[in-house]
Design a protein around this motif. Structure first.
Motif, PDB file in Angstrom:
ATOM      1  N   HIS A   1      39.578  47.607  45.879  1.00 41.42           N
ATOM      2  CA  HIS A   1      41.035  47.691  45.996  1.00 41.42           C
ATOM      3  C   HIS A   1      41.274  48.935  46.822  1.00 41.42           C
TER       4      HIS A   1
ATOM      5  N   GLU B   1      43.498  51.569  48.897  1.00 41.49           N
ATOM      6  CA  GLU B   1      44.867  52.080  48.940  1.00 41.49           C
ATOM      7  C   GLU B   1      44.934  53.120  50.053  1.00 41.49           C
TER       8      GLU B   1
ATOM      9  N   THR C   1      47.785  48.511  51.626  1.00 39.07           N
ATOM     10  CA  THR C   1      46.659  48.191  50.752  1.00 39.07           C
ATOM     11  C   THR C   1      45.819  47.065  51.348  1.00 39.07           C
TER      12      THR C   1
ATOM     13  N   THR D   1      42.788  44.196  49.776  1.00 35.36           N
ATOM     14  CA  THR D   1      41.973  43.734  48.656  1.00 35.36           C
ATOM     15  C   THR D   1      40.765  43.038  49.247  1.00 35.36           C
TER      16      THR D   1
ATOM     17  N   VAL E   1      37.539  48.580  35.976  1.00 33.14           N
ATOM     18  CA  VAL E   1      38.010  48.973  37.299  1.00 33.14           C
ATOM     19  C   VAL E   1      37.635  50.443  37.439  1.00 33.14           C
TER      20      VAL E   1
ATOM     21  N   TRP F   1      36.936  54.019  39.525  1.00 32.00           N
ATOM     22  CA  TRP F   1      37.453  54.791  40.665  1.00 32.00           C
ATOM     23  C   TRP F   1      36.778  56.147  40.746  1.00 32.00           C
TER      24      TRP F   1
ATOM     25  N   THR G   1      34.033  46.390  40.436  1.00 28.58           N
ATOM     26  CA  THR G   1      35.318  46.366  41.136  1.00 28.58           C
ATOM     27  C   THR G   1      35.808  47.799  41.161  1.00 28.58           C
TER      28      THR G   1
ATOM     29  N   VAL H   1      38.328  51.090  43.061  1.00 28.39           N
ATOM     30  CA  VAL H   1      39.452  51.550  43.865  1.00 28.39           C
ATOM     31  C   VAL H   1      38.902  52.528  44.894  1.00 28.39           C
TER      32      VAL H   1
ATOM     33  N   LYS I   1      48.565  51.564  38.470  1.00 28.22           N
ATOM     34  CA  LYS I   1      48.715  50.345  39.270  1.00 28.22           C
ATOM     35  C   LYS I   1      47.505  49.425  39.157  1.00 28.22           C
ATOM     36  N   TYR I   2      46.291  49.983  39.242  1.00 29.87           N
ATOM     37  CA  TYR I   2      45.087  49.151  39.237  1.00 29.87           C
ATOM     38  C   TYR I   2      44.455  49.067  37.858  1.00 29.87           C
TER      39      TYR I   2
ATOM     40  N   VAL J   1      42.919  51.368  36.136  1.00 31.52           N
ATOM     41  CA  VAL J   1      41.585  51.966  36.245  1.00 31.52           C
ATOM     42  C   VAL J   1      41.044  52.263  34.848  1.00 31.52           C
TER      43      VAL J   1
END
Ligand code: 6R9
Length: 640
Positions: A95, A97, A103, A105, A296, A298, A322, A324, A344-345, A347
């Motif tokens: 993902h 940003e 953005t 994907t 998720v 990051w 997956t 960010v 938002k994601y 995480v």
């Protein structure tokens, strides 16, 4: 070890893993395996090998290690094809940003076809196994694509921070003798396009070995064009999406990464494929307890730092994570940007650096409090010792007192994590990296190389080779021997001071060059910094030893105050004296707006020492923001 240190390390708080996490953790014991090589063989089998190895470790010519001798694999295949072949092609890999809010994907299938195209494009440009490719890009997906495409064809990448100067870039291109540069017109930083191509143009003019420059269009800025330049979107997009990954030897060079400029001439740290990927992948799975179906992840590092290599590209992608990826700075367009991204994601695993955490503390608790951070389950830290104060803030204000903190100690040279808590096992202590990970033989030794007893302090060493260890310094075996293996003979000298507490857990004390000698007492910069940061007015502190006619060295501290407070430096000096003892009382404290840092967030104490000792500044090419030094120097003059 000074009494003061005992004081600082009398931290008694301990935090057990949340029961739920412990019950389902990927790794449930931190015990050292009885058979270290068998343990690493098991971890290597997490990867897909085209040809099995004949020998796990060849240590017949120490300290030049070969792991998984005779084995063959393709790194990009392990990061991409095998997940797609397993039916996971639709899983989001990245993902992305952008700083302005755009953005992308990117699924594993998408990433695989881009990497195949890029691999074909590189081959068409004459790049092959063993050639070096310099990568000078912002934090855009093409950075990962470029690294994986280079790896896929058996070539070697050398990623250079997008913030580095012409000198730094051309020096690295020449040292590695690269034939291709992959760059972009620019990237977004602090709300504006920041050009990269002009730096590359100047650097390439100094590097006749460069045959082509592949340019990604990111910002749409005007760029000068030479006959070596090719647009990425034309060259890569027209290449075929068909590409079969060929397997290469486990010791085929994967990358060269130049260590951050806190020291003298940068060292080109060389990593190879089989052992490196084994440990990057295993540690990412174990230390972050990664559940690829639901997590998720990051990591906020830049790709130009080793953390970006091992924990944005190779570790997470080999595990099918997956994740960010964020292009910009944490305060653009507002100081809640990181927390907005977490929200938002959704995480679940966040990996960042103490320098960032202390900045967030300085900005105030109310900023993260304005976002929903309840998705988070594990928090990581890397890059420097994390002060207990920052650790507690991270736990409370980001982790809602509910997320294990994994403080991971490792280096560009070690390739992957070496010391860290395991989130489902370890009862953590704020500020300690705790223990060597399974399969790692770390110790703390004294001047003579003897293991210190619990409660003792000395130097961190590694007693046994590990899979992701550097193989040498590029083109300079003698410097490899001299830097890491001359101090204690058969043990790797990490250059970090450390201490074992009463339970045998390890506390990192910073680089040994950063130890001060005040009236005959060894005092580490980390302990004085931690004492300063434990004062409610202080957000961040950097401490150096400056030559002093009476005490040999005297402690000079540079301090950033928390938002909105004013503080009296004598109050802070007395606070240190009370916390650590009068010997640690700084001679001088400077209130400053910022500290000089590398882009990976390490404080460049060498420059602060120059200021404290009234010298002309040394090399500033690796500073994130060079204007900071003039601000600090002018303040220093007027305070005298
Ligand atoms: C990954 C990375 C390596 C140096 C290392 C040490 C410091 C990194 C740390 C830490 C205490 C931690 N360091 N992680 N110190 N606790 N969790 O940072 O690599 O840029 O090569 O720096 O960073 O001093 O020797 P690199």
């Amino acid at each position: 070890m000074s009494d003061a240190l005992e004081n600082l390390l009398s931290e008694t708080r301990r935090f057990a893993p949340p029961a739920e996490l412990a019950a389902h953790a990927n790794v449930t014991s931190d015990a050292q395996p009885e058979d270290r090589l068998a343990f690493w063989e098991t971890q290597a089998r997490r990867l897909s090998w085209a040809k099995d190895w004949d020998q796990t470790l060849d240590w017949s010519n120490p300290p030049f290690a070969k792991w998984f001798v005779g084995g063959e694999l393709n790194v990009a295949y392990n990061c991409l094809d095998r997940h797609v072949e397993a039916g996971l092609g639709d899983r989001v890999a990245i993902h992305w940003e952008g700083e302005p809010g755009d953005t992308r994907t990117i699924t594993y299938s998408d990433l695989l076809s881009e990497v195949k195209q890029a691999a074909n494009a590189l081959t068409d440009l004459g790049v092959g196994q063993g050639d070096r490719v310099a990568i000078y890009l912002p934090m855009i997906p093409e950075a990962a694509v470029a690294m994986l495409a280079t790896a896929r064809i058996g070539a070697t990448h050398s990623v250079v921070f997008g913030g580095f100067s012409v000198d730094a870039l051309s020096g690295r291109i020449q040292d590695a003798d690269a034939k291709l540069v992959i760059t972009a017109d620019g990237g977004y930083r602090r709300g504006a396009p920041s050009a990269l191509k002009p730096t590359v143009d100047e650097a390439v003019a100094l590097c006749p070995g460069i045959e082509h420059v592949l340019v990604v269009r990111r910002t749409g800025q005007e760029v000068a064009w030479t006959d070596k330049d090719l647009w990425w979107h034309e060259t890569v997009a027209k290449a075929s999406t068909e590409h079969t990954a060929q397997a290469f030897d486990a010791e085929n060079p994967l990358f060269i990464l130049y260590t951050s400029g806190t020291t003298a001439k940068p060292k080109g740290i060389l990593h190879t494929t089989g052992g490196y990927l084994t440990q990057a992948s295993y540690t990412h799975h174990a230390v972050f307890d990664l559940k690829p179906e639901t997590d998720v992840y990051w990591c906020t590092a830049d790709i130009g730092w080793v953390t970006g290599h091992s924990y944005i590209v190779y570790g997470p992608l080999s595990n099918g994570a997956t994740q960010v990826m964020y292009e910009g700075t944490p305060d653009t367009p507002h100081r809640g940007r990181f927390w907005e991204i977490v929200q938002k994601y959704k995480v679940t695993i966040l990996y960042t650096a103490p320098t960032a955490i202390r900045t967030f503390m300085k900005w105030g608790d109310d900023i993260p409090a304005g976002f929903d951070l309840s998705s988070l389950r594990i928090l990581g830290s890397v890059g420097e010792p994390i002060n207990p104060e920052a650790w507690m803030w991270y736990r409370e204000h980001i982790g809602a007192n509910n997320c294990p903190i994994v403080d991971t100690w490792w280096q560009t040279e070690t390739g992957a994590m070496m010391l860290s808590p395991l989130p489902g096992v370890t009862h953590t202590k704020p500020g300690s990296a705790m223990s060597p990970l399974p399969g790692i033989a770390a110790d703390v030794v004294d001047d003579q190389g003897n293991s210190v007893p619990n409660g003792g302090g000395g130097y961190l060493v590694l007693r046994e080779p590990w899979p992701s260890m550097l193989r040498t310094i590029w083109g300079d075996d003698a410097r490899y021997l001299e830097t890491y293996w001359s101090r204690f003979g058969d043990m790797y000298f990490a250059g970090d001071g450390a201490k074992k507490d009463e339970d045998g857990n390890i506390w990192l004390l910073g680089r040994v060059d950063d130890v001060m000698l005040v009236s005959g007492h060894n005092i580490s910069t980390t302990e004085v910094e931690s004492a300063l940061v434990s004062h409610p007015d202080v957000a961040e502190a950097a401490v150096v030893g400056a030559t002093d006619p009476t005490t040999g060295q005297a402690i000079v501290a540079f301090v950033i105050l928390r938002g909105g407070v004013e503080s009296d430096v004598d109050v802070l000096r007395n606070h240190v004296s009370k916390t650590l003892g009068p010997i640690c009382k700084p001679r001088q404290i400077m209130i400053v707006p910022e500290l000089p840092k590398t882009r990976s967030g390490k404080i460049m104490r060498r420059l602060l020492r120059d200021v404290a000792e009234n010298r002309t500044l040394g090399d500033v090419t690796t500073l994130q923001d060079s204007s900071i030094m003039s601000l600090i120097s002018s303040g220093m003059q007027s305070s005298k």
